[in-house]
Motif scaffolding. Structure first.
Motif, PDB file in Angstrom:
ATOM      1  N   LEU A   1      -1.372 -42.179  21.365  1.00 22.21           N
ATOM      2  CA  LEU A   1      -0.673 -43.089  21.920  1.00 22.21           C
ATOM      3  C   LEU A   1      -1.332 -43.683  22.941  1.00 22.21           C
ATOM      4  O   LEU A   1      -0.846 -44.728  23.257  1.00 22.21           O
ATOM      5  CB  LEU A   1       0.798 -42.566  22.453  1.00 22.21           C
ATOM      6  N   GLN A   2      -2.397 -43.134  23.442  1.00 22.49           N
ATOM      7  CA  GLN A   2      -3.247 -43.783  24.356  1.00 22.49           C
ATOM      8  C   GLN A   2      -4.103 -44.744  23.581  1.00 22.49           C
ATOM      9  O   GLN A   2      -4.408 -45.728  23.851  1.00 22.49           O
ATOM     10  CB  GLN A   2      -4.333 -42.761  25.194  1.00 22.49           C
ATOM     11  N   GLN A   3      -4.474 -44.295  22.325  1.00 21.13           N
ATOM     12  CA  GLN A   3      -5.289 -45.250  21.343  1.00 21.13           C
ATOM     13  C   GLN A   3      -4.421 -46.326  21.070  1.00 21.13           C
ATOM     14  O   GLN A   3      -4.800 -47.619  20.885  1.00 21.13           O
ATOM     15  CB  GLN A   3      -5.862 -44.444  20.174  1.00 21.13           C
ATOM     16  N   TRP A   4      -3.020 -46.183  20.722  1.00 14.81           N
ATOM     17  CA  TRP A   4      -2.203 -47.216  20.460  1.00 14.81           C
ATOM     18  C   TRP A   4      -2.026 -48.272  21.592  1.00 14.81           C
ATOM     19  O   TRP A   4      -2.110 -49.369  21.327  1.00 14.81           O
ATOM     20  CB  TRP A   4      -0.850 -46.684  20.138  1.00 14.81           C
TER      21      TRP A   4
ATOM     22  N   MET B   1     -10.416 -40.994  26.843  1.00 18.63           N
ATOM     23  CA  MET B   1      -9.121 -41.123  27.308  1.00 18.63           C
ATOM     24  C   MET B   1      -8.699 -39.711  28.002  1.00 18.63           C
ATOM     25  O   MET B   1      -9.082 -38.600  27.356  1.00 18.63           O
ATOM     26  CB  MET B   1      -8.081 -41.628  26.358  1.00 18.63           C
ATOM     27  N   SER B   2      -8.129 -39.680  28.930  1.00 17.74           N
ATOM     28  CA  SER B   2      -7.424 -38.402  29.451  1.00 17.74           C
ATOM     29  C   SER B   2      -6.161 -38.407  29.918  1.00 17.74           C
ATOM     30  O   SER B   2      -5.417 -39.590  29.846  1.00 17.74           O
ATOM     31  CB  SER B   2      -8.602 -38.077  30.851  1.00 17.74           C
ATOM     32  N   LYS B   3      -5.700 -37.344  30.465  1.00 19.96           N
ATOM     33  CA  LYS B   3      -4.483 -37.295  31.156  1.00 19.96           C
ATOM     34  C   LYS B   3      -4.220 -38.078  32.333  1.00 19.96           C
ATOM     35  O   LYS B   3      -3.184 -38.560  32.548  1.00 19.96           O
ATOM     36  CB  LYS B   3      -4.182 -35.879  31.638  1.00 19.96           C
ATOM     37  N   GLY B   4      -5.582 -38.673  32.891  1.00 22.64           N
ATOM     38  CA  GLY B   4      -5.380 -39.610  34.138  1.00 22.64           C
ATOM     39  C   GLY B   4      -5.038 -41.053  33.428  1.00 22.64           C
ATOM     40  O   GLY B   4      -4.988 -42.006  34.331  1.00 22.64           O
ATOM     41  N   TYR B   5      -5.030 -41.354  32.181  1.00 17.29           N
ATOM     42  CA  TYR B   5      -5.056 -42.734  31.692  1.00 17.29           C
ATOM     43  C   TYR B   5      -3.470 -43.040  31.995  1.00 17.29           C
ATOM     44  O   TYR B   5      -2.400 -42.596  31.891  1.00 17.29           O
ATOM     45  CB  TYR B   5      -4.997 -42.547  30.001  1.00 17.29           C
ATOM     46  N   VAL B   6      -3.608 -44.573  32.163  1.00 16.88           N
ATOM     47  CA  VAL B   6      -2.419 -45.290  32.693  1.00 16.88           C
ATOM     48  C   VAL B   6      -1.891 -46.223  31.544  1.00 16.88           C
ATOM     49  O   VAL B   6      -2.663 -47.000  31.263  1.00 16.88           O
ATOM     50  CB  VAL B   6      -2.331 -45.807  33.978  1.00 16.88           C
ATOM     51  N   PHE B   7      -0.732 -45.920  30.798  1.00 16.82           N
ATOM     52  CA  PHE B   7      -0.247 -46.713  30.196  1.00 16.82           C
ATOM     53  C   PHE B   7       0.155 -48.020  30.522  1.00 16.82           C
ATOM     54  O   PHE B   7       0.853 -48.302  31.545  1.00 16.82           O
ATOM     55  CB  PHE B   7       0.874 -46.069  29.192  1.00 16.82           C
ATOM     56  N   ARG B   8      -0.382 -49.378  29.874  1.00 17.21           N
ATOM     57  CA  ARG B   8      -0.250 -50.425  30.595  1.00 17.21           C
ATOM     58  C   ARG B   8       0.125 -51.457  29.662  1.00 17.21           C
ATOM     59  O   ARG B   8       0.568 -52.800  29.938  1.00 17.21           O
ATOM     60  CB  ARG B   8      -1.574 -51.008  31.311  1.00 17.21           C
ATOM     61  N   SER B   9       0.437 -51.178  28.182  1.00 15.30           N
ATOM     62  CA  SER B   9       0.969 -52.224  27.339  1.00 15.30           C
ATOM     63  C   SER B   9       2.429 -52.294  27.331  1.00 15.30           C
ATOM     64  O   SER B   9       3.047 -51.731  28.316  1.00 15.30           O
ATOM     65  CB  SER B   9       0.564 -51.833  25.970  1.00 15.30           C
ATOM     66  N   ALA B  10       3.007 -53.249  26.614  1.00 14.48           N
ATOM     67  CA  ALA B  10       4.382 -53.500  26.585  1.00 14.48           C
ATOM     68  C   ALA B  10       5.110 -52.321  26.370  1.00 14.48           C
ATOM     69  O   ALA B  10       6.540 -52.191  26.635  1.00 14.48           O
ATOM     70  CB  ALA B  10       4.809 -54.777  25.852  1.00 14.48           C
ATOM     71  N   PHE B  11       4.333 -51.478  25.607  1.00 11.23           N
ATOM     72  CA  PHE B  11       5.026 -50.079  25.209  1.00 11.23           C
ATOM     73  C   PHE B  11       5.087 -49.054  26.284  1.00 11.23           C
ATOM     74  O   PHE B  11       5.554 -48.000  25.632  1.00 11.23           O
ATOM     75  CB  PHE B  11       4.500 -49.809  23.817  1.00 11.23           C
ATOM     76  N   ALA B  12       4.589 -49.142  27.324  1.00  8.86           N
ATOM     77  CA  ALA B  12       4.290 -48.036  28.120  1.00  8.86           C
ATOM     78  C   ALA B  12       5.620 -47.288  28.578  1.00  8.86           C
ATOM     79  O   ALA B  12       5.580 -46.147  28.496  1.00  8.86           O
ATOM     80  CB  ALA B  12       3.512 -48.600  29.436  1.00  8.86           C
TER      81      ALA B  12
ATOM     82  N   MET C   1      -3.367 -52.130  21.405  1.00 13.10           N
ATOM     83  CA  MET C   1      -2.468 -53.405  21.989  1.00 13.10           C
ATOM     84  C   MET C   1      -2.939 -54.034  23.106  1.00 13.10           C
ATOM     85  O   MET C   1      -3.016 -55.478  22.936  1.00 13.10           O
ATOM     86  CB  MET C   1      -1.144 -52.887  22.259  1.00 13.10           C
ATOM     87  N   LEU C   2      -3.672 -53.690  24.220  1.00 11.27           N
ATOM     88  CA  LEU C   2      -4.129 -54.616  25.308  1.00 11.27           C
ATOM     89  C   LEU C   2      -5.258 -55.059  24.536  1.00 11.27           C
ATOM     90  O   LEU C   2      -5.555 -56.435  25.122  1.00 11.27           O
ATOM     91  CB  LEU C   2      -4.452 -53.522  26.338  1.00 11.27           C
ATOM     92  N   GLU C   3      -6.077 -54.644  24.051  1.00 11.49           N
ATOM     93  CA  GLU C   3      -7.310 -55.150  23.532  1.00 11.49           C
ATOM     94  C   GLU C   3      -7.275 -56.333  22.609  1.00 11.49           C
ATOM     95  O   GLU C   3      -7.918 -57.249  22.707  1.00 11.49           O
ATOM     96  CB  GLU C   3      -8.192 -53.969  22.753  1.00 11.49           C
ATOM     97  N   ASN C   4      -6.162 -56.212  21.824  1.00  9.47           N
ATOM     98  CA  ASN C   4      -5.752 -57.332  20.986  1.00  9.47           C
ATOM     99  C   ASN C   4      -4.669 -58.167  21.339  1.00  9.47           C
ATOM    100  O   ASN C   4      -4.419 -59.173  20.358  1.00  9.47           O
ATOM    101  CB  ASN C   4      -5.472 -56.855  19.392  1.00  9.47           C
ATOM    102  N   GLY C   5      -4.337 -58.133  22.481  1.00 10.15           N
ATOM    103  CA  GLY C   5      -3.487 -59.092  23.196  1.00 10.15           C
ATOM    104  C   GLY C   5      -2.047 -59.033  22.562  1.00 10.15           C
ATOM    105  O   GLY C   5      -1.120 -60.290  22.711  1.00 10.15           O
ATOM    106  N   PHE C   6      -1.583 -57.929  22.216  1.00  8.74           N
ATOM    107  CA  PHE C   6      -0.175 -57.800  21.651  1.00  8.74           C
ATOM    108  C   PHE C   6       0.581 -57.586  22.715  1.00  8.74           C
ATOM    109  O   PHE C   6       0.707 -56.286  23.372  1.00  8.74           O
ATOM    110  CB  PHE C   6      -0.092 -56.908  20.695  1.00  8.74           C
ATOM    111  N   ASN C   7       1.533 -58.594  23.336  1.00  4.42           N
ATOM    112  CA  ASN C   7       2.524 -58.358  24.419  1.00  4.42           C
ATOM    113  C   ASN C   7       3.813 -58.200  24.238  1.00  4.42           C
ATOM    114  O   ASN C   7       4.572 -57.978  25.129  1.00  4.42           O
ATOM    115  CB  ASN C   7       1.948 -59.257  25.520  1.00  4.42           C
TER     116      ASN C   7
END
Length: 337
Positions: free
Chosen positions: A36-39, A1-12, A43-49
């Motif tokens: 927080l990228q790992q978080w 993961m890097s600075k270019g990572y785009v947060f896409r979960s409901a918590f983004a 969340m995305l991998e486990n389908g927590f929306n």
């Protein structure tokens, strides 16, 4: 993961706002961003929306942290807990896990009192060399230990200073070899300037060719050679015994590095008593100490609370819950700073 990572979960959006808020205090917020990228990924991998946090969601994140040591796990948990408490303050229901047990390798620093520091400096000044020892470094010790206490620099940084790094015209010391590889500038107060000038006056009298050349080390033995941190460490243990300050043994302290911790705590205490805005002062202290982020400097507030509770009262009115709640047994990464 890097600075270019785009947060896409409901918590983004909340993660981005939290990082922005941290960025106002933290010199380098990458340490929070990675956690927080790992978080976000878990969340995305486990389908927590849904926009709430349960024990199950925290467990899913913990399971995604593979092959990390206890100390790293401790660090990441404290970072995630700060974010979850931030969410709670916004009215979002969150399960907040307990901080894991502190790894045994972590060290609670020793903070010398002002009275102890006076006794230590007096004992150093009275130290005498017994017998003829041309390789002795005793001439350096009064200046070296005052430098450590008055600037908070690491012993390794002090021993790597070259003559050319000290600028008496601008009252600055340039540190070129630091722990994180980033050069920084340390201001000299008038008292330190006098001490350094006196040290150089007598050091330059030693019959060593080229001892005052810009590329030569500032602190040297009687034969003009630089020395390792073992020398001041051994000397410091002797001084502590003379001052009646118990040394608990290897990795237990007090250590030379505790002068750095003492500098930070005494500086925060001085800021508080002089009415300095700690919200603005903490990042300045962080830069002076050469921390990669204010996250590292934040822990000194917990340490300071044990000695000067008024410091926490002052800063808490402006920072709210930005700083982690950590009990005094989980106060500081002593070896990491």
């Amino acid at each position: 993961m890097s600075k270019g990572y785009v947060f896409r979960s409901a918590f983004a959006p909340y993660i981005l706002e939290f990082l922005k808020m941290k960025g106002n205090l933290v010199v380098n917020s990458d340490v929070y961003r990675h956690t927080l990228q790992q978080w976000d990924g878990a969340m995305l991998e486990n389908g927590f929306n849904e926009l709430y946090v349960t024990r199950e969601m925290v467990s899913a994140w913990e399971n995604s942290l593979r092959n990390i040591c206890d100390r790293t796990s401790y660090t990441k948990h404290t970072q995630l807990i700060q974010f979850l408490k931030y969410m709670c303050r916004l009215g979002i229901e969150c399960f907040v896990p307990r901080i894991p047990k502190r790894p045994s390798s972590m060290y609670t620093p020793y903070v010398f009192t002002h009275e102890e520091m006076s006794r230590i400096m007096e004992a150093i000044d009275k130290s005498e060399q017994k017998g003829f020892r041309p390789k002795s470094c005793l001439i350096c010790m009064p200046c070296l230990f005052r430098l450590l206490y008055s600037t908070g620099m690491r012993i390794s940084e002090a021993l790597n200073i070259k003559n050319g790094d000290v600028n008496f015209q601008s009252d600055l010391i340039f540190l070129t070899k630091t722990k994180n590889g980033k050069e920084r500038i340390i201001p000299m107060n008038p008292e330190l300037k006098v001490v350094l000038s006196q040290y150089l006056k007598y050091r330059d009298m030693m019959p060593v060719e080229g001892i005052c050349k810009p590329e030569r080390h500032l602190f040297v033995s009687g034969i003009g050679k630089p020395f390792t941190a073992t020398t001041p460490y051994t000397f410091f243990k002797k001084i502590l015994r003379q001052c009646g300050i118990a040394h608990k043994g290897k990795n237990q302290g007090p250590r030379v590095h505790d002068l750095r911790h003492t500098f930070a705590v005494h500086t925060l205490q001085k800021m508080a008593t002089e009415g300095v805005d700690l919200y603005a002062g903490l990042p300045v202290l962080s830069v002076l100490l050469g921390h990669a982020s204010v996250r590292e400097t934040e822990w000194y507030l917990r340490l300071t609370r044990e000695f000067y509770p008024e410091v926490i009262d002052i800063i808490s009115s402006t920072t709210g819950g930005i700083f982690p709640d950590v009990d005094k047994n989980n106060m500081y990464y002593g070896k990491g700073n």
